[in-house]
Design a protein around this motif. Structure first.
Motif, short mmCIF file in Angstrom:
data_model
loop_
_atom_site.label_atom_id
_atom_site.label_comp_id
_atom_site.label_asym_id
_atom_site.label_seq_id
_atom_site.Cartn_x
_atom_site.Cartn_y
_atom_site.Cartn_z
N ASN A 202 58.92 33.52 48.46
CA ASN A 202 58.93 33.38 47.02
C ASN A 202 58.65 34.73 46.37
O ASN A 202 57.49 35.14 46.29
N ILE A 203 59.70 35.34 45.90
CA ILE A 203 59.51 36.71 45.40
C ILE A 203 58.73 36.74 44.08
O ILE A 203 58.28 37.79 43.65
N PHE A 204 58.53 35.57 43.46
CA PHE A 204 57.73 35.54 42.23
C PHE A 204 56.25 35.22 42.50
O PHE A 204 55.47 35.11 41.58
N ALA A 205 55.90 35.06 43.74
CA ALA A 205 54.51 34.72 44.07
C ALA A 205 53.61 35.95 43.91
O ALA A 205 54.10 37.09 43.97
N PRO A 206 52.29 35.74 43.68
CA PRO A 206 51.37 36.88 43.65
C PRO A 206 51.48 37.68 44.95
O PRO A 206 51.82 37.10 46.00
#
Ligand code: ADP
Ligand code: TRP
Length: 328
Positions: A202-206
């Motif tokens: 998930n490239i939007f994850a922290p």
């Protein structure tokens, strides 16, 4: 270029597979069209799986923020939330009545899912009819989808033909469009990346979570010192998806030379993703915190979508002999 229509389910933050397989190519295509395309968050489809209103809402905002972060231009694309244009559920009902139960039973997606998910409800079974309604409601001709959705597209086309044959020509026949080389992006376990398989990147994850996902990519157990064949390694295949030729060559040399362990490769991939998606990650974080702005964008999109939906529904109701006077 013909305008397109496509939807993404609001079942969570889009992962790398969704991004490369659906969102980015769809945006690129839609922006190149002279007429506005239709892109929507398929939250009505998501309730086949999610029964938690807070989660459903949160997921929708996350999906919307992700599309916007990927550069979607809301002037050039009619961007809306499926549930904000309820005409689609009415059309889905009509389509249900024009499609044989025996044929719906052949849908792979239902057959596959019913064995590994808990909530096997009727919505899941009639899912292809709602999807057909999504498409037919907007006279959409070109539908970019991944391989897994091709059969649903065939069903949409077939139900449109059946309706047209019986009731007169009401629907435009849609066609699936495979965008670029729509390969199945693998997940951290080498199977197709999918939310339901819990193998996503998930490239939007922290940062911390993204790193953890990358560190969990499966590799063989070759020792650090050994030279390795990059073409047999999953981590390298992720790198190859997005890195430049020069970067790929450099990484290939690291593998072949030996003394370069999987921990290092993964760290390099993590840093590469952080850099490659820096702009998108920053925009995502800012959009996702501004729900009022996201609502405003969605309302604007649904108003534009509604106008088209009402016109189509009027045609359908007229063909069926129902009253269509209350529609604009
Ligand atoms: P998931 O399998 O994670 O539930 P969805 O079914 O919501 O993903 O897929 C949304 C869109 O993303 C679809 O167009 C689908 O084809 C595309 N997609 C999903 N997973 C992948 C993947 N691993 N590789 C390429 N495209 C994918
Ligand atoms: N079923 C699609 C998926 O799971 C999402 C979707 C819903 C869709 N309605 C659509 C895609 C209409 C294209 C057109 O990915």
């Amino acid at each position: 270029m013909p305008r397109i229509l496509t939807g993404v389910q609001s079942t969570g933050v889009p992962h790398l597979g969704n991004l490369l397989g659906a969102i980015l190519p769809a945006i690129k295509w839609a922006h190149a069209c002279s007429e506005p395309s239709f892109l929507f968050v398929a939250d009505l489809h998501s309730i086949t799986q999610i029964k938690d209103s807070k989660l459903l809402k949160e997921n929708t905002y996350q999906v919307v923020a992700a599309w916007l972060a990927c550069g979607l231009d809301t002037d050039r694309i009619i961007f809306y939330r499926q549930s904000d244009v309820p005409e689609v559920t009415e059309l889905a009902w009509y389509l249900n009545c024009f499609y044989p139960y025996q044929r719906l039973k052949l849908a792979h997606s239902f057959k596959d899912k019913k064995d590994y998910i808990e909530d096997v409800n009727s919505g899941l079974f009639t899912y292809p009819m709602l999807m057909a309604a999504d498409i037919l409601l907007y006279d959409a001709e070109k539908i970019p989808v991944g391989k897994d959705q091709l059969q649903h597209l065939e069903i949409a086309r077939e139900v449109a033909q059946r309706f047209n044959r019986k009731m007169g020509k009401v629907f435009v026949l849609p066609e699936a469009m495979m965008l670029e080389n729509l390969l199945h992006i693998p997940g951290t376990d080498g199977q197709k990346m999918s939310k339901s398989r819990k193998n996503t990147i998930n490239i939007f994850a922290p940062d911390k979570d993204l790193r953890k996902q990358i560190m969990s990519i499966q590799t063989d157990s070759m020792p650090l010192k050994a030279p390795k064949d990059p073409e047999k390694d999953l981590v390298f295949s992720f790198y190859k998806l997005l890195a430049s030729e020069e970067e790929i060559d450099h990484m290939r040399e690291n593998y072949l030379a030996g003394g370069y362990g999987y921990g290092q490769v993964k760290q390099a991939l993590y840093e590469f993703f952080l850099k490659h998606f820096a702009k998108e990650r920053e925009k995502f974080n800012s959009f996702v915190q501004d729900e009022a702005l996201l609502d405003e964008i969605l309302v604007h999109g649904s108003q534009r979508a509604s106008k088209v939906a009402q016109q189509t529904l009027k045609r359908v109701r007229h063909a069926l002999g129902f009253s269509a006077n209350d529609l604009n």
